[in-house]
Motif scaffolding. Structure first.
Motif, mmCIF file in Angstrom:
data_model
loop_
_atom_site.group_PDB
_atom_site.id
_atom_site.type_symbol
_atom_site.label_atom_id
_atom_site.label_comp_id
_atom_site.label_asym_id
_atom_site.label_seq_id
_atom_site.Cartn_x
_atom_site.Cartn_y
_atom_site.Cartn_z
ATOM 1 N N PHE A 124 0.692 -1.123 0.007
ATOM 2 C CA PHE A 124 0.000 -0.072 0.016
ATOM 3 C C PHE A 124 0.842 1.378 0.078
ATOM 4 N N VAL A 125 0.790 2.063 -0.995
ATOM 5 C CA VAL A 125 1.769 3.288 -1.112
ATOM 6 C C VAL A 125 0.842 4.514 -0.831
ATOM 7 N N GLY A 126 -0.456 4.657 -1.077
ATOM 8 C CA GLY A 126 -1.171 5.867 -0.787
ATOM 9 C C GLY A 126 -2.383 5.746 -1.590
ATOM 10 N N LEU A 127 -3.210 7.123 -1.117
ATOM 11 C CA LEU A 127 -4.511 7.276 -1.765
ATOM 12 C C LEU A 127 -4.161 7.944 -2.932
ATOM 13 N N TYR A 128 -4.158 7.719 -4.096
ATOM 14 C CA TYR A 128 -3.879 8.638 -5.247
ATOM 15 C C TYR A 128 -4.819 9.987 -5.730
ATOM 16 N N GLU A 129 -4.144 10.930 -6.117
ATOM 17 C CA GLU A 129 -5.055 12.110 -6.259
ATOM 18 C C GLU A 129 -3.760 13.036 -7.147
ATOM 19 N N LEU A 130 -4.312 14.098 -7.809
ATOM 20 C CA LEU A 130 -3.687 14.934 -8.736
ATOM 21 C C LEU A 130 -3.016 15.973 -7.841
ATOM 22 N N PRO A 131 -1.998 16.707 -8.216
ATOM 23 C CA PRO A 131 -1.579 17.677 -7.296
ATOM 24 C C PRO A 131 -2.182 18.950 -7.142
ATOM 25 N N GLY A 132 -1.978 19.915 -6.317
ATOM 26 C CA GLY A 132 -2.541 21.275 -6.414
ATOM 27 C C GLY A 132 -4.144 21.302 -6.383
ATOM 28 N N LYS A 133 -4.597 22.357 -6.849
ATOM 29 C CA LYS A 133 -6.033 22.338 -7.005
ATOM 30 C C LYS A 133 -6.726 21.642 -8.170
ATOM 31 N N ARG A 134 -5.738 21.411 -9.193
ATOM 32 C CA ARG A 134 -6.455 20.804 -10.533
ATOM 33 C C ARG A 134 -7.167 19.318 -10.155
ATOM 34 N N SER A 135 -7.946 18.975 -10.922
ATOM 35 C CA SER A 135 -8.759 17.621 -10.636
ATOM 36 C C SER A 135 -8.716 17.063 -12.013
ATOM 37 N N ALA A 136 -8.837 15.696 -11.955
ATOM 38 C CA ALA A 136 -8.449 14.827 -12.985
ATOM 39 C C ALA A 136 -9.698 14.934 -14.040
ATOM 40 N N ILE A 137 -10.955 15.444 -13.142
ATOM 41 C CA ILE A 137 -12.322 15.379 -13.921
ATOM 42 C C ILE A 137 -12.695 16.838 -14.662
ATOM 43 N N LYS A 138 -12.655 16.942 -15.877
ATOM 44 C CA LYS A 138 -12.952 18.351 -16.249
ATOM 45 C C LYS A 138 -14.236 18.911 -15.719
ATOM 46 N N GLY A 139 -14.312 20.024 -15.440
ATOM 47 C CA GLY A 139 -15.472 20.798 -14.992
ATOM 48 C C GLY A 139 -15.833 20.650 -13.406
ATOM 49 N N SER A 140 -14.740 20.069 -12.691
ATOM 50 C CA SER A 140 -14.955 19.753 -11.048
ATOM 51 C C SER A 140 -13.756 20.158 -10.132
ATOM 52 N N ASN A 141 -14.123 20.399 -9.177
ATOM 53 C CA ASN A 141 -12.971 20.763 -8.098
ATOM 54 C C ASN A 141 -12.543 19.442 -7.312
ATOM 55 N N LYS A 142 -11.851 19.468 -6.531
ATOM 56 C CA LYS A 142 -11.331 18.237 -5.798
ATOM 57 C C LYS A 142 -12.316 17.996 -4.881
ATOM 58 N N ILE A 143 -12.458 16.912 -4.220
ATOM 59 C CA ILE A 143 -13.322 16.476 -3.370
ATOM 60 C C ILE A 143 -12.765 15.852 -2.185
ATOM 61 N N ALA A 144 -12.876 16.334 -0.925
ATOM 62 C CA ALA A 144 -12.103 15.750 0.203
ATOM 63 C C ALA A 144 -12.329 14.408 0.504
ATOM 64 N N HIS A 145 -11.296 13.359 0.954
ATOM 65 C CA HIS A 145 -11.608 12.325 1.348
ATOM 66 C C HIS A 145 -12.603 12.077 2.378
ATOM 67 N N THR A 146 -13.470 10.878 2.362
ATOM 68 C CA THR A 146 -14.059 10.737 3.552
ATOM 69 C C THR A 146 -14.177 9.074 3.866
ATOM 70 N N ASP A 147 -14.549 8.740 5.070
ATOM 71 C CA ASP A 147 -14.309 7.416 5.676
ATOM 72 C C ASP A 147 -15.552 6.491 5.160
ATOM 73 N N ASP A 148 -16.808 6.899 4.499
ATOM 74 C CA ASP A 148 -17.796 6.297 4.098
ATOM 75 C C ASP A 148 -17.568 5.248 3.009
ATOM 76 N N PHE A 149 -18.214 4.105 2.885
ATOM 77 C CA PHE A 149 -17.922 3.165 1.783
ATOM 78 C C PHE A 149 -16.572 2.705 1.477
ATOM 79 N N ARG A 150 -15.922 2.615 2.604
ATOM 80 C CA ARG A 150 -14.492 2.212 2.620
ATOM 81 C C ARG A 150 -14.208 1.126 1.392
#
Length: 654
Positions: free
Chosen positions: A321-347
């Motif tokens: 296990f290395v980590g939970l993957y995300e793009l850097p900074g405020k960029r999102s991999a999804i066009k038209g979307s901001n980043k969404i903070a991680h939650t502990d639901d539906f693990r």
């Protein structure tokens, strides 16, 4: 380009190896994200250049040089006009089409009512298709533009049907007695095929418009504005006010046109109104702010499910296990979307973002970003709230038929004016109009003192108020129906179910109508605002479609409920009338209202539980410290962003 990785640590998580959470294998997965530049164009639709997050663009997809010259209330007015005409056509068809199919097409009343109920249900339930197309490919503007044209084509086809005699069966020697006995010439199969074709073309157009209009209107307001929440709150109230005005016109002016000038003129007025609203909508094009479509949301959901399934046997404590993957900074991999903070639901879904040493970060079917996983979680977590509003739609659907049948037995005179029975549904619209007019001057100041919420009540609180008032409405309906039925039997009207009783006014029905109108305002307006704000940025049309789908399911549920009641309460081989007997005076509509009241109470309890469990979503921190103002939810320690979840009350943000 070499990989740039940072570790974003959560202040909430204990990192000690001997912590009790770690021993139980339940440590929070928000312990860190690994952000990398390697996936610059995730799914082939990543960002480049200056457009990021949910930044508004012009119609050509380019950044808007001066955003102050676009959007705002002026742009929203053009959108209100389009929604007003669409609702006018929708309610105009719902109130007139059953009678048209019965009187003109010579279909049985029950089958006509079922056909129209199915049309209304399908047009609402299929709204998710319009939301998908808008969020995935076309954007909200072009989806509205295309489907509103389809809507107009369907209304034009219905107008031709009601105007040209070849599309209708022979009307000669078809008086009211022949209609009741079923002796009129039935419509030919090709005539009914044409009717259903144009009717469902209209429904298809409505399904594309409905989930996009409210979201597109809300897009016109700047999320960075200090008054954004206030503007959004007022927008959804005025949006529903435009819906109400359209309904009032449909229940009054369109009914009057039909009575004075015939079916062709009535349906033609709906087509003309839709045509004018289309022109108004296109005239506002230079003023609109647009959001880029984020690619197929179904594909992203499928990628999360597939990636999570592939890693179902991988432990979060694995050395791989290395980590939970995300793009850097405020960029999102999804066009038209901001980043969404991680939650502990539906693990179990977090395993889709769980980065192992052998993972190829360019393959989203193997490794998804945290934001992509959280999108799926949000879509799942949103479901219980609109699901609890299905019961309100059931009540509204029952009122459209049961209350009209009640009104036929009552005196509808208002002084010297006799109000047509088909105009009775206008009263909920009038109560909605009155309530929305007084909402900010009366309700908000009073409720602000009680709740401490600057908007008077949170979104879920308003939904809850609406559901509670709907229970009062259906309870009163049961009480009055019991009184009306007893009165009819005692005064010799038991067999005369189509004869109005001169000494019993139909305006007693106004109490249940006004209460259900109040319930609609609180529940539907609160639900639309809730879904818009809580849905993922790139799935807001689909989020808005949840409300329409709930309405459609309510229509189907009402039809199913009626069928069950008829089969259970209608005696076979016995002289026992069904609760829903055609003769309302021998039936037991009051029992059905009590059944609806009990079901509504159970539904309200389920809503309270869902609202208690729901947590409003937070947003991920912005990479640049300069963009963090005082009171921000995000702080920085040694250049590292911390992700925090806002404090939550039962129904809203504290």
């Amino acid at each position: 380009m070499g990989s740039i990785e940072r570790e974003i640590k959560s202040p909430e998580v204990q990192l000690g190896a001997n912590s009790s959470d770690s021993r139980r294998g339940t440590k929070k997965l928000g312990i860190y994200f690994l952000e990398s530049d390697d996936r610059r164009t995730a799914f082939g639709r990543g960002y480049s250049g200056g457009i990021g997050g949910a930044t508004p663009v012009n119609i050509h997809g380019k950044p808007i040089p001066d955003i102050s010259k676009t959007g705002g209330w002026i742009a929203a007015l053009f959108i209100f006009g389009n929604e007003m005409a669409e609702r006018m056509a929708y309610f105009g068809l719902s109130v007139n089409m059953v009678a048209f199919m019965f009187y003109v097409m010579h279909r049985p009343f029950s089958s006509s009512a079922n056909a129209v109920n199915n049309f209304l249900g399908i047009s609402q339930a299929s709204s998710v298709l319009g939301g998908f197309i808008a969020d995935a490919y076309l954007g909200r503007y072009w989806t509205i533009a295309i489907f509103t044209t389809i809507y107009l084509a369907g209304l034009t086809g219905i107008t031709l049907l009601a105007t040209i005699k070849v599309f209708m069966p022979n009307q000669d020697q078809c008086d009211q007695i022949a209609l009741l006995l079923g002796n009129c010439e039935p419509a030919k199969s090709w005539q009914m095929m044409y009717l259903y074709t144009v009717l469902y073309i209209t429904g298809f157009g409505a399904a594309g418009i409905r989930p996009c209009v409210s979201s597109f209107g809300a897009d016109q307001f700047d999320e960075r504005s200090r008054n954004y929440r206030s503007h959004l709150d007022r927008f959804f109230n005025f949006f529903y006010l435009s819906v109400t005005v359209g309904a009032i016109v449909a229940f009054t002016a369109v009914v009057y046109i039909q009575m004075k000038h015939g079916w062709g003129a009535a349906f033609g007025s709906l087509a003309i109104a839709m045509g004018l609203s289309n022109m108004l909508f296109f005239a506002g094009t230079p003023l609109y702010r647009h959001r880029l479509p984020g690619g197929s949301p179904l594909t992203r959901v499928a990628q999360v499910l597939v990636a999570a399934f592939r890693k179902r046997n991988v432990s979060f404590q694995s050395s791989e296990f290395v980590g939970l993957y995300e793009l850097p900074g405020k960029r999102s991999a999804i066009k038209g979307s901001n980043k969404i903070a991680h939650t502990d639901d539906f693990r179990c879904l977090d395993k889709a973002a769980l980065q192992l040493k052998e993972d190829d970060i360019a393959n989203p079917w193997r490794l998804c970003t945290v934001t992509q996983v959280e999108e799926v979680k949000i879509l799942i977590k949103l479901i219980p709230v609109p699901a609890c509003t299905i019961m309100l739609s059931v009540i509204l659907t029952e009122y459209l038929t049961l209350s009209v049948q009640q009104a036929y037995t009552l005196n509808t005179h208002m002084g010297h004016l006799k109000l047509p029975v088909t105009c009775m549904p206008v009263f909920p619209g009038l109560s909605i109009f009155l309530l929305l007019s007084l909402y900010y001057s009366v309700f908000v100041p009073i409720s602000r003192r009680i709740t401490g919420n600057p908007h008077g009540a949170s979104q879920l609180q308003r939904v809850g108020i609406g559901l509670a008032v709907s229970i009062l409405s259906v309870v009163w309906a049961g009480v009055f129906e019991r009184y009306r039925r007893t009165y009819a039997i005692q005064h010799g009207y038991e067999a005369s179910f189509l004869t109005p009783m001169p000494d019993l006014s139909a305006y007693w029905l106004l109490i249940q109508y006004c209460l259900i109108g109040i319930a609609e305002v609180f529940c539907i307006v609160g639900l639309l605002e809730f879904l818009y704000e809580e849905a993922p940025d790139a799935m807001r049309s689909i989020g808005s479609a949840y409300a329409a789908v709930a309405g459609g399911l309510g229509c189907f549920a009402a039809t199913i409920l009626n069928s069950i009641v008829k089969s259970v309460t209608g005696g076979k081989g016995e002289r026992r009338e069904s609760w829903l007997s055609q003769n309302i005076n021998t039936g037991r509509f009051d029992y059905l209202y009590w059944l609806l009241a009990i079901m509504s109470l159970i539904n309200f309890a389920a809503f309270l539980y869902a609202a208690h469990c729901y947590q409003y979503r937070s947003t991920v921190g912005i990479d640049r410290q300069s963009e963090k103002g005082p009171g921000s939810d995000y702080t920085s320690t040694n250049g590292q962003d911390l992700i925090r979840t806002p404090q939550l009350s039962m129904f809203g943000r504290e």
